[in-house]
Design a protein around this motif. Structure first.
Motif, PDB file in Angstrom:
ATOM      1  N   LEU A 172     -35.259 -31.803  38.754  1.00 34.77           N
ATOM      2  CA  LEU A 172     -35.490 -30.308  39.421  1.00 34.77           C
ATOM      3  C   LEU A 172     -34.689 -29.314  38.532  1.00 34.77           C
ATOM      4  O   LEU A 172     -34.976 -28.201  38.343  1.00 34.77           O
ATOM      5  CB  LEU A 172     -35.624 -30.134  40.875  1.00 34.77           C
ATOM      6  CG  LEU A 172     -36.878 -30.965  41.434  1.00 34.77           C
ATOM      7  CD1 LEU A 172     -36.496 -31.378  42.827  1.00 34.77           C
ATOM      8  CD2 LEU A 172     -38.202 -30.656  41.339  1.00 34.77           C
ATOM      9  N   LEU A 173     -33.395 -29.653  38.843  1.00 35.92           N
ATOM     10  CA  LEU A 173     -32.240 -28.901  38.383  1.00 35.92           C
ATOM     11  C   LEU A 173     -32.453 -28.449  36.798  1.00 35.92           C
ATOM     12  O   LEU A 173     -32.133 -27.479  36.633  1.00 35.92           O
ATOM     13  CB  LEU A 173     -30.955 -29.345  38.739  1.00 35.92           C
ATOM     14  CG  LEU A 173     -29.797 -28.590  38.570  1.00 35.92           C
ATOM     15  CD1 LEU A 173     -29.591 -27.197  39.360  1.00 35.92           C
ATOM     16  CD2 LEU A 173     -28.345 -29.382  38.953  1.00 35.92           C
ATOM     17  N   MET A 174     -32.722 -29.760  36.069  1.00 32.76           N
ATOM     18  CA  MET A 174     -32.871 -29.477  34.606  1.00 32.76           C
ATOM     19  C   MET A 174     -34.111 -28.417  34.288  1.00 32.76           C
ATOM     20  O   MET A 174     -33.978 -27.600  33.566  1.00 32.76           O
ATOM     21  CB  MET A 174     -32.913 -30.773  33.809  1.00 32.76           C
ATOM     22  CG  MET A 174     -33.100 -30.611  32.437  1.00 32.76           C
ATOM     23  SD  MET A 174     -33.339 -32.472  31.749  1.00 32.76           S
ATOM     24  CE  MET A 174     -31.674 -33.091  32.367  1.00 32.76           C
ATOM     25  N   GLY A 175     -34.994 -28.778  35.203  1.00 32.68           N
ATOM     26  CA  GLY A 175     -36.325 -27.909  34.880  1.00 32.68           C
ATOM     27  C   GLY A 175     -36.071 -26.580  35.082  1.00 32.68           C
ATOM     28  O   GLY A 175     -36.600 -25.634  34.445  1.00 32.68           O
ATOM     29  N   LEU A 176     -35.290 -26.148  36.346  1.00 30.61           N
ATOM     30  CA  LEU A 176     -35.122 -24.847  36.471  1.00 30.61           C
ATOM     31  C   LEU A 176     -34.156 -24.159  35.436  1.00 30.61           C
ATOM     32  O   LEU A 176     -34.388 -23.018  35.189  1.00 30.61           O
ATOM     33  CB  LEU A 176     -34.430 -24.620  37.920  1.00 30.61           C
ATOM     34  CG  LEU A 176     -35.194 -25.113  39.108  1.00 30.61           C
ATOM     35  CD1 LEU A 176     -34.198 -25.290  40.278  1.00 30.61           C
ATOM     36  CD2 LEU A 176     -36.274 -23.814  39.405  1.00 30.61           C
ATOM     37  N   LYS A 177     -33.158 -24.988  34.914  1.00 33.88           N
ATOM     38  CA  LYS A 177     -32.462 -24.345  33.747  1.00 33.88           C
ATOM     39  C   LYS A 177     -33.314 -24.191  32.539  1.00 33.88           C
ATOM     40  O   LYS A 177     -33.114 -23.049  31.706  1.00 33.88           O
ATOM     41  CB  LYS A 177     -31.395 -25.110  33.628  1.00 33.88           C
ATOM     42  CG  LYS A 177     -30.256 -25.233  34.968  1.00 33.88           C
ATOM     43  CD  LYS A 177     -28.946 -26.112  34.537  1.00 33.88           C
ATOM     44  CE  LYS A 177     -28.232 -26.081  35.656  1.00 33.88           C
ATOM     45  NZ  LYS A 177     -27.068 -27.090  35.463  1.00 33.88           N
ATOM     46  N   GLU A 178     -34.227 -25.125  32.216  1.00 34.83           N
ATOM     47  CA  GLU A 178     -34.876 -24.971  31.064  1.00 34.83           C
ATOM     48  C   GLU A 178     -35.906 -23.989  31.069  1.00 34.83           C
ATOM     49  O   GLU A 178     -36.026 -23.374  30.042  1.00 34.83           O
ATOM     50  CB  GLU A 178     -35.241 -26.450  30.695  1.00 34.83           C
ATOM     51  CG  GLU A 178     -34.668 -27.495  30.192  1.00 34.83           C
ATOM     52  CD  GLU A 178     -35.145 -28.887  30.042  1.00 34.83           C
ATOM     53  OE1 GLU A 178     -36.538 -28.909  30.469  1.00 34.83           O
ATOM     54  OE2 GLU A 178     -34.546 -29.757  29.523  1.00 34.83           O
ATOM     55  N   LYS A 179     -36.589 -23.460  32.007  1.00 27.98           N
ATOM     56  CA  LYS A 179     -37.307 -22.685  32.117  1.00 27.98           C
ATOM     57  C   LYS A 179     -36.943 -21.437  32.587  1.00 27.98           C
ATOM     58  O   LYS A 179     -37.620 -20.039  32.642  1.00 27.98           O
ATOM     59  CB  LYS A 179     -38.543 -23.113  33.418  1.00 27.98           C
ATOM     60  CG  LYS A 179     -39.272 -24.288  32.990  1.00 27.98           C
ATOM     61  CD  LYS A 179     -40.327 -24.382  33.951  1.00 27.98           C
ATOM     62  CE  LYS A 179     -41.208 -25.457  33.575  1.00 27.98           C
ATOM     63  NZ  LYS A 179     -42.608 -25.745  34.816  1.00 27.98           N
ATOM     64  N   GLY A 180     -35.476 -21.171  32.795  1.00 29.32           N
ATOM     65  CA  GLY A 180     -34.706 -19.787  32.873  1.00 29.32           C
ATOM     66  C   GLY A 180     -35.213 -19.271  34.366  1.00 29.32           C
ATOM     67  O   GLY A 180     -35.159 -18.053  34.487  1.00 29.32           O
ATOM     68  N   LEU A 181     -35.347 -20.246  35.244  1.00 29.21           N
ATOM     69  CA  LEU A 181     -35.461 -20.016  36.659  1.00 29.21           C
ATOM     70  C   LEU A 181     -34.517 -19.979  37.581  1.00 29.21           C
ATOM     71  O   LEU A 181     -34.769 -19.580  38.987  1.00 29.21           O
ATOM     72  CB  LEU A 181     -36.864 -20.741  37.270  1.00 29.21           C
ATOM     73  CG  LEU A 181     -38.242 -20.563  36.230  1.00 29.21           C
ATOM     74  CD1 LEU A 181     -39.232 -21.631  37.022  1.00 29.21           C
ATOM     75  CD2 LEU A 181     -38.751 -19.160  36.646  1.00 29.21           C
ATOM     76  N   ALA A 182     -33.352 -20.365  37.133  1.00 26.41           N
ATOM     77  CA  ALA A 182     -32.310 -20.870  38.041  1.00 26.41           C
ATOM     78  C   ALA A 182     -31.934 -19.670  39.018  1.00 26.41           C
ATOM     79  O   ALA A 182     -31.889 -19.690  40.220  1.00 26.41           O
ATOM     80  CB  ALA A 182     -31.265 -21.299  37.376  1.00 26.41           C
ATOM     81  N   LYS A 183     -31.616 -18.400  38.189  1.00 29.63           N
ATOM     82  CA  LYS A 183     -31.262 -17.153  39.055  1.00 29.63           C
ATOM     83  C   LYS A 183     -32.360 -16.833  40.145  1.00 29.63           C
ATOM     84  O   LYS A 183     -31.867 -16.432  41.134  1.00 29.63           O
ATOM     85  CB  LYS A 183     -30.945 -16.131  37.834  1.00 29.63           C
ATOM     86  CG  LYS A 183     -30.455 -14.854  38.579  1.00 29.63           C
ATOM     87  CD  LYS A 183     -29.784 -13.937  37.631  1.00 29.63           C
ATOM     88  CE  LYS A 183     -29.125 -12.637  38.063  1.00 29.63           C
ATOM     89  NZ  LYS A 183     -28.735 -11.652  37.401  1.00 29.63           N
ATOM     90  N   ALA A 184     -33.636 -16.794  39.655  1.00 31.03           N
ATOM     91  CA  ALA A 184     -34.696 -16.233  40.544  1.00 31.03           C
ATOM     92  C   ALA A 184     -34.953 -17.095  41.659  1.00 31.03           C
ATOM     93  O   ALA A 184     -35.062 -16.859  42.996  1.00 31.03           O
ATOM     94  CB  ALA A 184     -35.843 -15.952  39.921  1.00 31.03           C
ATOM     95  N   PHE A 185     -34.633 -18.415  41.479  1.00 30.80           N
ATOM     96  CA  PHE A 185     -34.917 -19.537  42.371  1.00 30.80           C
ATOM     97  C   PHE A 185     -33.782 -19.365  43.435  1.00 30.80           C
ATOM     98  O   PHE A 185     -34.067 -19.550  44.583  1.00 30.80           O
ATOM     99  CB  PHE A 185     -34.671 -21.133  41.772  1.00 30.80           C
ATOM    100  CG  PHE A 185     -34.548 -21.985  42.848  1.00 30.80           C
ATOM    101  CD1 PHE A 185     -35.641 -22.475  43.463  1.00 30.80           C
ATOM    102  CD2 PHE A 185     -33.357 -22.680  42.915  1.00 30.80           C
ATOM    103  CE1 PHE A 185     -35.512 -23.518  44.237  1.00 30.80           C
ATOM    104  CE2 PHE A 185     -33.133 -23.715  43.687  1.00 30.80           C
ATOM    105  CZ  PHE A 185     -34.181 -24.252  44.548  1.00 30.80           C
ATOM    106  N   ASP A 186     -32.623 -18.965  43.072  1.00 33.67           N
ATOM    107  CA  ASP A 186     -31.533 -18.653  43.996  1.00 33.67           C
ATOM    108  C   ASP A 186     -31.423 -17.342  44.472  1.00 33.67           C
ATOM    109  O   ASP A 186     -30.395 -16.864  45.021  1.00 33.67           O
ATOM    110  CB  ASP A 186     -30.319 -19.150  43.284  1.00 33.67           C
ATOM    111  CG  ASP A 186     -28.986 -19.283  44.222  1.00 33.67           C
ATOM    112  OD1 ASP A 186     -29.327 -19.948  45.330  1.00 33.67           O
ATOM    113  OD2 ASP A 186     -28.151 -19.364  43.999  1.00 33.67           O
TER     114      ASP A 186
END
Length: 311
Positions: A172-186
């Motif tokens: 999941l962590l890798m997927g969020l980073k690869e899709k550029g969603l980490a900041k929005a997710f947080d």
């Protein structure tokens, strides 16, 4: 209306469980609702007596269409118990309402959840129905709204949505980073969700909730929230395994609409920004509380040293 089953997860807090059950019993649809109480096993002998009390208490619960008590033979932990229990009931009933032993629900909680489950049963993008609402300004808010991801304080889902749950936090962590969603997710780095997920990957926590949220977020799924919160968390008294004694999420119980109306399945940007603002404010409060704690500890140490020097 055929009511969805409620699954209640309990462990070793008989007083909290009693309050949670009493609130559910006060719901207008309680007598039409099958209740399943999943009792986790003890981790050590010190917990044995309170675990026994909870199990005996569970066997006396009435006021529902049926009551089924499941006693774990070992300690699953909250994450293991929820992942297993939700999966089992989704497989059996196709839908389920999930409550933990420190949640206090409003008298119309079950009505709201069942209406939501019926309205969005065939909407593939809807991951869940949520009972808790963040304490944000809501005078001009709609009676319900969608946010991306999933949540964990009094919620309901379907078998079709629970299939999206990914237990592998690293994936999941890798997927969020690869899709550029980490900041929005947080929520812009304010919600500590990324830190929680990283810590789950490192084995520092076992959170099922952060993985459920990340699973739904990655698959662009949404959760329905009520305008007024229908759930309070009574666990911020340092009694739980995963709760502290500081409650940044405190609010008051509200009311659900008499008849929930279906709305477009899309993120409500106004409410998203308000929730972002809540997390930003909470982040500042947590930092201030941390500095106060450090300062207080420092003062106590100085006084101790001065006292020793004077003696």
């Amino acid at each position: 209306m055929e009511c969805a089953p409620v699954i209640l997860f309990v462990f070793n807090r008989p007083m909290h469980m009693a309050r949670t059950v009493a609130a559910l019993q006060a719901n207008e649809l309680a007598e039409q609702t099958p209740l399943f109480i999943f009792c986790d096993g003890q981790r050590n002998e010190k917990e044995a007596e309170r675990v026994r009390q909870v199990r005996e208490q569970a066997k006396t619960v009435t006021g529902f269409k049926s009551v089924t008590v499941v006693e774990r033979e070992r300690n699953y932990g909250l994450a293991g118990s929820i992942i297993d229990g939700v999966g089992r009931l989704c497989e059996q009933y196709g839908r389920v309402i999930v409550v933990e032993d420190d949640l206090i629900t409003s008298p119309d909680f079950l009505r709201y959840m069942n209406q939501g489950l019926d309205l969005y049963a065939d909407e593939e993008r809807v991951a869940s129905i949520h009972g808790y609402a963040y304490p944000v300004p809501n005078d001009d808010a709609p009676e319900s709204y969608f946010l991306r991801g999933a949540d964990c304080w009094g919620w309901a889902t379907w078998a079709r949505a629970w299939k999206h749950f990914e237990p592998n936090g690293a994936k999941l962590l890798m997927g969020l980073k690869e899709k550029g969603l980490a900041k929005a997710f947080d929520y812009g780095g304010n919600a500590f969700f990324l830190a929680m997920l990283r810590n789950q990957v490192k084995g520092k926590n076992q959170s099922w909730a952060i993985r459920w949220h990340a699973s739904a977020y990655l698959d662009n799924m949404l959760t329905l929230y009520p305008r007024q919160s229908l759930v309070e968390n009574s666990g911020f008294d340092d009694s739980g395994v995963h709760c502290s004694d500081v409650d940044y999420y405190a609010g008051s119980l509200g009311h659900a609409p008499g008849k929930l109306q279906k709305i477009p399945v899309e993120v409500n940007e106004q409410m998203r920004l308000r929730v972002l603002g809540f997390f930003a404010k909470m982040r500042r409060q947590r930092m201030n509380d941390f500095y106060k704690l450090v300062f207080s500890a420092g003062v106590k140490r100085i006084r101790k040293v001065v006292g020793l020097a004077a003696s």
